[in-house]
Write a protein that holds these residues in place. Structure first.
Motif, short mmCIF file in Angstrom:
data_model
loop_
_atom_site.label_atom_id
_atom_site.label_comp_id
_atom_site.label_asym_id
_atom_site.label_seq_id
_atom_site.Cartn_x
_atom_site.Cartn_y
_atom_site.Cartn_z
N ALA A 176 0.84 -1.20 0.00
CA ALA A 176 0.00 0.00 0.00
C ALA A 176 0.87 1.24 0.00
N VAL A 177 0.33 2.30 -0.58
CA VAL A 177 0.90 3.64 -0.47
C VAL A 177 -0.16 4.54 0.12
N LEU A 178 0.22 5.31 1.13
CA LEU A 178 -0.67 6.31 1.70
C LEU A 178 -0.05 7.68 1.47
N GLY A 179 -0.91 8.67 1.23
CA GLY A 179 -0.36 9.99 0.95
C GLY A 179 -1.28 11.13 1.31
N ARG A 180 -0.71 12.33 1.22
CA ARG A 180 -1.45 13.56 1.51
C ARG A 180 -2.32 13.95 0.32
N ASP A 181 -3.35 14.76 0.61
CA ASP A 181 -4.23 15.27 -0.44
C ASP A 181 -3.45 16.01 -1.53
N SER A 182 -2.39 16.70 -1.12
CA SER A 182 -1.62 17.50 -2.08
C SER A 182 -0.97 16.65 -3.16
N LEU A 183 -0.86 15.34 -2.93
CA LEU A 183 -0.24 14.44 -3.90
C LEU A 183 -1.25 13.53 -4.59
N ALA A 184 -2.53 13.75 -4.34
CA ALA A 184 -3.55 12.90 -4.95
C ALA A 184 -3.56 13.03 -6.47
N ASP A 185 -3.40 14.23 -6.98
CA ASP A 185 -3.40 14.42 -8.44
C ASP A 185 -2.21 13.69 -9.07
N ALA A 186 -1.06 13.77 -8.43
CA ALA A 186 0.12 13.07 -8.96
C ALA A 186 -0.07 11.57 -8.93
#
Length: 414
Positions: A273-283
């Protein structure tokens, strides 16, 4: 000694001979016991709780936990039941089941920096996705990694050079764990081209004493990434959910931008799994990442059950208690014989080395006596304590290691 090993591993020897004919080298990767002292079985047959059995039926208390994936113990009934229920309905289908949504909701609810989640099958998938997302988000190329750290087996990060091109590693820049000065130097050498900094929660390189992060180092990495516009990537594949019920750096109050997960999140079922911030959702949305088996529902059902058990049974607390008993017992045994050892790492992921043992000769003696006594540990890789291990198991381990230390003392004396 050789005759004893041959007698107890007769079936294993036959399987090895057959494997050499059809598998290059007989086996490959980190589970190849050609790298271990004589006496280790290559083939296993089953596991239950904190115990495993090899192909010849020899039983061991398991201090490797499949090199990390087994956190609750082998064949945890609630996890296996959840997986079996899902398998009866379907696993690999034309689209994912509802489990993928439920698991993304569950993971993001327990990880502070997790606003979204994507899934794959193993840790290499997850770390590679993180690096790709960082480059997509920043438009930059350079990735900073700690020298000697393991982040998977893809060409960009594998420790094995065979078949790997210089171009595969052209944009990696190394720094030293816990050394902010070396990070500054790496950033300077990369110029205005740093896409991300990858870091493990603790230093758990192969064959060295484990090293906990200095809070100033963790916070310094966060500040550095903020200053230069790079993505902070926490490789939580090995440590995730073992050290904290959430991201491993949450107790340090340091949040990465992306984190990679695998191993323990499904208690032995294949999942990354990868979890991330909203700021990286588009990427994350922009990259193409997929696999025919990445959306399998069985592993996701197992992960959901694992997360529930972890919280309800306070597995982190239990393994801390059991790991502390084990570490104290080992320290007492070594001290009683005047043997200088280093017991490093978190107690849930302990590692033991002997002073001055540069070639691991004493570690091999200790490991060989332990495996023959029914304790499965590793002379050069950190160990793992599972939630299934209890005080009786620790007592049994220490009874075996007591004899192992005696053999180390005799070997050192000779």
């Amino acid at each position: 000694m050789t005759d004893v090993i041959e007698d107890r591993l007769a079936t294993d020897a036959g399987l090895r001979a057959r494997a050499r004919k059809v598998i290059p080298g007989g086996l490959y990767g980190h589970q190849n016991v050609a790298l271990l002292p004589q006496g280790y079985p290559q083939f296993m047959s089953r596991g239950s709780g904190a115990h495993v059995w090899d192909a010849d039926g020899n039983e061991y208390i398991d201090l490797m936990c499949s090199y990390g994936p087994v956190l609750l113990g082998h064949r945890h009934p609630r996890v296996d039941e959840a997986a079996a229920r899902q398998a009866a309905e379907g696993d690999c289908q034309n689209g994912p089941s509802a489990r993928i949504v439920e698991l993304a909701e569950a993971m993001t609810s327990i990880v502070d920096h997790g606003d979204w989640a994507i899934f794959s099958k193993n840790g290499t998938d997850a770390t590679t996705q993180c690096v790709t997302i960082a480059r997509a988000a920043t438009g930059k190329r350079k990735i900073l990694v700690a020298g000697g750290a393991y982040h998977g087996a893809a060409p960009w990060c594998t420790p094995g050079p065979s078949g790997v091109l210089a171009e595969d590693r052209a944009h990696l820049v190394e720094y030293r764990f816990n050394d902010l000065g070396s990070v500054e130097a790496a950033v300077d050498s990369a110029g205005d081209d740093v896409a991300g900094i990858v870091v493990s929660p603790i230093r758990h390189d192969y064959g060295i004493d484990l090293e906990l992060p200095a809070p100033t180092f963790a916070r310094g990495l966060r500040a550095m990434c903020d200053r230069i516009g790079a993505v902070l990537i926490l490789d939580d594949v090995r440590c995730g959910l073992r050290l904290h019920h959430g991201s491993s750096w949450e107790p340090l109050e340091v949040e990465p931008d992306l984190s990679a997960w695998s191993k323990a999140i499904a208690n032995g079922y294949a999942l990354g799994a990868v979890l991330g911030r909203d700021s990286l959702a588009d990427a994350a949305r922009s990259i193409y990442t997929t696999g025919s088996f990445w959306f399998g529902a069985v592993s996701m059902a197992a992960s959901l059950a694992t997360l529930q058990v972890l919280e309800e049974e306070d597995t982190v607390g239990r393994t801390q208690k059991t790991g502390t008993l084990l570490r104290e017992g080992l320290a007492d045994q070594a001290a009683a014989r005047g043997i200088e050892v280093c017991l490093s790492g978190p107690v849930q992921m302990p590692f033991l080395t002997f002073a001055g043992d540069d070639g691991f000769a004493l570690a091999d003696v200790f490991a060989r006596r332990s495996i023959l006594g029914g304790v499965y540990l590793h002379p050069k890789h950190n160990w793992f304590v599972s939630g299934a291990m209890d005080e009786a198991d620790v007592d049994q381990v220490l009874a075996v290691t007591d004899c192992a230390f005696d053999e180390v003392a005799r070997s050192a004396g000779s």
